[in-house]
Design an enzyme around this catalytic site. Structure first.
Site, PDB file in Angstrom:
ATOM      1  CE  LYS A 121      -1.995   3.273   2.572  1.00 18.05           C
ATOM      2  NZ  LYS A 121      -1.965   4.245   1.542  1.00 18.05           N
ATOM      3  CD  GLU A 153      13.038   1.245   9.315  1.00 18.33           C
ATOM      4  OE1 GLU A 153      13.534   2.309   9.726  1.00 18.33           O
ATOM      5  OE2 GLU A 153      13.630   0.153   9.376  1.00 18.33           O
ATOM      6  CB  CYS A 188      13.166   9.358   7.697  1.00 23.88           C
ATOM      7  SG  CYS A 188      14.210   8.219   6.779  1.00 23.88           S
ATOM      8  CD  GLU A 238      10.112  13.436  10.678  1.00 23.11           C
ATOM      9  OE1 GLU A 238       8.958  13.061  10.921  1.00 23.11           O
ATOM     10  OE2 GLU A 238      10.944  12.714  10.099  1.00 23.11           O
TER      11      GLU A 238
HETATM   12  P1  NAD Z   1       2.213   8.949   7.270  1.00 25.81           P
HETATM   13  O1  NAD Z   1       2.381   8.295   8.590  1.00 25.81           O
HETATM   14  O2  NAD Z   1       1.212  10.053   7.171  1.00 25.81           O
HETATM   15  O3  NAD Z   1       1.763   7.906   6.152  1.00 25.81           O
HETATM   16  C1  NAD Z   1       2.550   6.799   5.809  1.00 25.81           C
HETATM   17  C2  NAD Z   1       1.679   5.723   5.208  1.00 25.81           C
HETATM   18  O4  NAD Z   1       0.755   5.269   6.206  1.00 25.81           O
HETATM   19  C3  NAD Z   1       0.822   6.176   4.013  1.00 25.81           C
HETATM   20  O5  NAD Z   1       0.783   5.151   3.064  1.00 25.81           O
HETATM   21  C4  NAD Z   1      -0.546   6.385   4.650  1.00 25.81           C
HETATM   22  O6  NAD Z   1      -1.611   6.247   3.751  1.00 25.81           O
HETATM   23  C5  NAD Z   1      -0.559   5.272   5.685  1.00 25.81           C
HETATM   24  N1  NAD Z   1      -1.502   5.470   6.802  1.00 25.81           N
HETATM   25  C6  NAD Z   1      -1.944   6.642   7.312  1.00 25.81           C
HETATM   26  N2  NAD Z   1      -2.820   6.405   8.336  1.00 25.81           N
HETATM   27  C7  NAD Z   1      -2.919   5.060   8.458  1.00 25.81           C
HETATM   28  C8  NAD Z   1      -3.650   4.203   9.334  1.00 25.81           C
HETATM   29  N3  NAD Z   1      -4.454   4.674  10.276  1.00 25.81           N
HETATM   30  N4  NAD Z   1      -3.498   2.879   9.195  1.00 25.81           N
HETATM   31  C9  NAD Z   1      -2.665   2.365   8.252  1.00 25.81           C
HETATM   32  N5  NAD Z   1      -1.957   3.123   7.383  1.00 25.81           N
HETATM   33  C10 NAD Z   1      -2.077   4.461   7.489  1.00 25.81           C
HETATM   34  O7  NAD Z   1       3.652   9.410   6.815  1.00 25.81           O
HETATM   35  P2  NAD Z   1       4.040  10.248   5.535  1.00 25.81           P
HETATM   36  O8  NAD Z   1       3.636  11.678   5.789  1.00 25.81           O
HETATM   37  O9  NAD Z   1       3.565   9.566   4.311  1.00 25.81           O
HETATM   38  O10 NAD Z   1       5.657  10.113   5.557  1.00 25.81           O
HETATM   39  C11 NAD Z   1       6.480  10.953   6.272  1.00 25.81           C
HETATM   40  C12 NAD Z   1       6.982  10.274   7.523  1.00 25.81           C
HETATM   41  O11 NAD Z   1       7.651   9.068   7.176  1.00 25.81           O
HETATM   42  C13 NAD Z   1       8.027  11.106   8.242  1.00 25.81           C
HETATM   43  O12 NAD Z   1       7.778  11.089   9.623  1.00 25.81           O
HETATM   44  C14 NAD Z   1       9.333  10.382   7.930  1.00 25.81           C
HETATM   45  O13 NAD Z   1      10.354  10.587   8.866  1.00 25.81           O
HETATM   46  C15 NAD Z   1       8.885   8.974   7.879  1.00 25.81           C
HETATM   47  N6  NAD Z   1       9.850   8.149   7.139  1.00 25.81           N
HETATM   48  C16 NAD Z   1      10.673   7.308   7.839  1.00 25.81           C
HETATM   49  C17 NAD Z   1      11.626   6.538   7.171  1.00 25.81           C
HETATM   50  C18 NAD Z   1      12.558   5.600   7.909  1.00 25.81           C
HETATM   51  O14 NAD Z   1      13.292   4.867   7.244  1.00 25.81           O
HETATM   52  N7  NAD Z   1      12.576   5.591   9.228  1.00 25.81           N
HETATM   53  C19 NAD Z   1      11.730   6.633   5.779  1.00 25.81           C
HETATM   54  C20 NAD Z   1      10.886   7.499   5.102  1.00 25.81           C
HETATM   55  C21 NAD Z   1       9.946   8.252   5.797  1.00 25.81           C
END
Ligand code: NAD
Length: 493
Positions: free
Chosen positions: A175, A250, A284, A385
């Protein structure tokens, strides 16, 4: 106009509800694609397909070398279609197409690494303490894996999950973020071309709270792997408790980049920029928290300001562009609010801090590269962040205090420091509580080394050998070659 569908049980399908979502180009707000907007029922169908495919044993019992061969083939196809994939990634995220090309090369390498590992683990023989017995430990696939990825590195983050899961013999439901699904759709087309058995690779599209939540909650999913924000990670952990599925997270980071007085000044300034302005800081592991020792602080900040003001912001497809837009209007407004609030905490805005005035960028989600100084570790702008092109600078005096401040965070993803002193390298690399520590470098990661966070930056590790182990269950098989009665309950007649 690109049209995108979901891939469930070997078929390309629209959402059961018929709903669709427009995909927006962050450079100019134009519509670049219309894709299916799935809901819980679509997700449930994909889970059933993955469950049946796993339970049939067709994929998990395929010889590991054959699984590896198919994953090698997928890597070849990614390489073949590198330009198209890079173009889609840049259209979807706004990042420069050169950065997207690096991502695609990286991604092909990730598939190759796990394809190569697929048949390397033959299990382990244990020295059994029981006479006339053999004891072995084998690794088996976990089962059905839900894989939820974010928008900042759409295909790279998906590949970190997809490649090891398939190599280990699992079936998957991917997803991608609902706002950046294009490369996940394309890679699924390539997986179809490779010919993975029906139901092994499934793709669902739609909002996290719908299709993602179904993956996290379903009792038919054995493992949920998630990359995204902390708040969503906690929701997923709670949702996963229903069937005690395995959870891999992550999450975000607020990553210190520490410059000691004796650092190589020129390289450290260059990397202070790279650490945070690549992909407009939407990384991230961005080194958004710069900490500079007082002996060089003023000179360092001045040099940084000059170089920040020279960063070329624009269309990721233009040759000279160094930094593109933010991902969405919503995210732009979040970054703007953080920067507006920072002076009230005592930070000083040295450059940037607003949307660019260039009329050519007016329809995009652009924000100027921004430098905030006189920051301290208790400020929100330092602790939270921001995920944008914003760098905060803290001045420090001693090694002891900078390590204490750097560790004073709920995050623990990555940190870097710059020094030529070998004793300090030894001390500081051990004292920093982060999953990755870079010395005289920043933001280096490669598939051979594990990646993941301490503290609230996550649980589990991706990449490296351990990234494959996360997708396996460990089974101990004990065999008694000469069974005899134990006779605790008396002898049988
Ligand atoms: P997000 O948490 O808003 O969304 C991530 C994913 O989760 C999306 O596909 C979203 O549709 C899904 N999602 C949202 N709500 C959900 C729920 N209730 N149940 C299941 N899935 C759900 O994050 P984002 O804004 O897309 O990404 C940015 C974040 O990702 C930042 O905090 C960044 O640091 C982190 N990130 C971490 C790494 C790592 O390797 N640690 C890598 C890339 C990004």
């Amino acid at each position: 106009m690109i049209q995108g569908k979901m891939f469930i049980n070997g078929e390309w399908v629209s959402a059961l509800s018929g709903a669709e979502r427009k995909i927006i180009n962050p450079f100019d707000s134009s519509v670049i694609a219309v894709v299916a907007e799935g809901g819980r029922k679509d997700s449930a169908l994909a889970i059933t397909a993955a469950r049946q495919a796993f339970d049939s044993g067709e994929w998990s019992k395929t010889p590991a070398s054959e699984r590896g061969r198919m994953i090698f083939k997928l890597a070849d196809l990614i390489e073949r279609d590198r330009e198209e994939l890079a173009r889609l990634e840049s259209l979807d995220t706004g990042k420069t197409v050169e950065e997207s090309r690096w991502d695609m090369d990286d991604i092909a390498g990730i598939f190759r690494y796990y394809a190569g590992l697929a048949d390397k683990d033959g299990g382990e023989v244990i020295a059994s303490p029981v006479q006339n017995s053999t004891s072995i430990v084998v690794r088996e696939p976990v089962g059905v894996c839900g894989q939820i990825s974010p928008w900042n590195y759409p295909l790279l983050q998906a590949a970190w999950k997809m490649a090891p899961a398939l190599a280990a013999g699992n079936t998957i439901v991917m997803k991608p973020s609902e706002i950046t699904p294009l490369t996940a759709i394309k890679v699924t087309e390539l997986a179809e071309e490779v010919g993975f058995p029906k139901g092994v690779v499934n793709l669902v599209l739609g909002a996290g709270a719908e299709v993602g939540a179904e993956l996290a909650e379903s009792v038919d999913v054995d493992l949920i792997s998630f990359t995204g924000g902390i708040a969503t990670g906690k929701t997923i952990m709670r949702a996963a408790a229903g069937n005690v599925k395995k959870v891999a997270l992550e999450l975000g980071g607020k990553n210190p980049n520490i410059i000691f007085d004796d650092a190589d000044f020129n390289v450290a300034v260059d990397y202070a920029l790279n650490a945070v302005f690549f992909h407009a800081g939407q990384i991230c592991s961005a080194g958004a928290r710069l900490m500079v020792q007082d002996g060089i602080h003023d000179r360092f900040v001045e040099e940084l300001r000059k170089r920040i003001e020279a960063i070329v912001v624009g269309n990721g497809f233009d040759k000279g562009t160094q930094m593109g837009p933010l991902i969405s209007a919503e995210h732009l407004s979040k970054v703007e609010k953080y920067v507006e609030m920072a002076p009230s905490e005592g930070a000083k805005l040295l450059t940037g801090g607003k949307r660019p005035s260039d009329p050519a960028l007016k329809d995009g989600f652009f924000f100027e590269p921004t430098l905030l100084t006189e920051c301290t570790n208790e400020m929100k702008i330092v602790q939270e962040e921001v995920f944008g092109p914003v760098i905060t600078v803290e001045r420090f005096h001693t090694e002891e205090e900078v390590v204490r401040w750097a560790n004073d965070t709920v995050y623990g993803l990555s940190a870097g420091f710059w020094t030529r002193d070998p004793d300090r390298i030894e001390r500081v690399s051990k004292a920093l509580r982060f999953g990755t520590v870079w010395i005289n470098d920043f933001n280096v990661y490669f598939v051979q080394a594990p990646w993941g966070g301490y503290k609230q930056s996550g649980m589990g590790r991706e990449l490296g050998h351990i990234g494959l182990e996360e997708y396996t269950e460990v089974k101990h098989i004990f065999r008694n070659h000469a069974p005899e009665p134990f006779n605790w309950f008396g002898t049988s007649s």
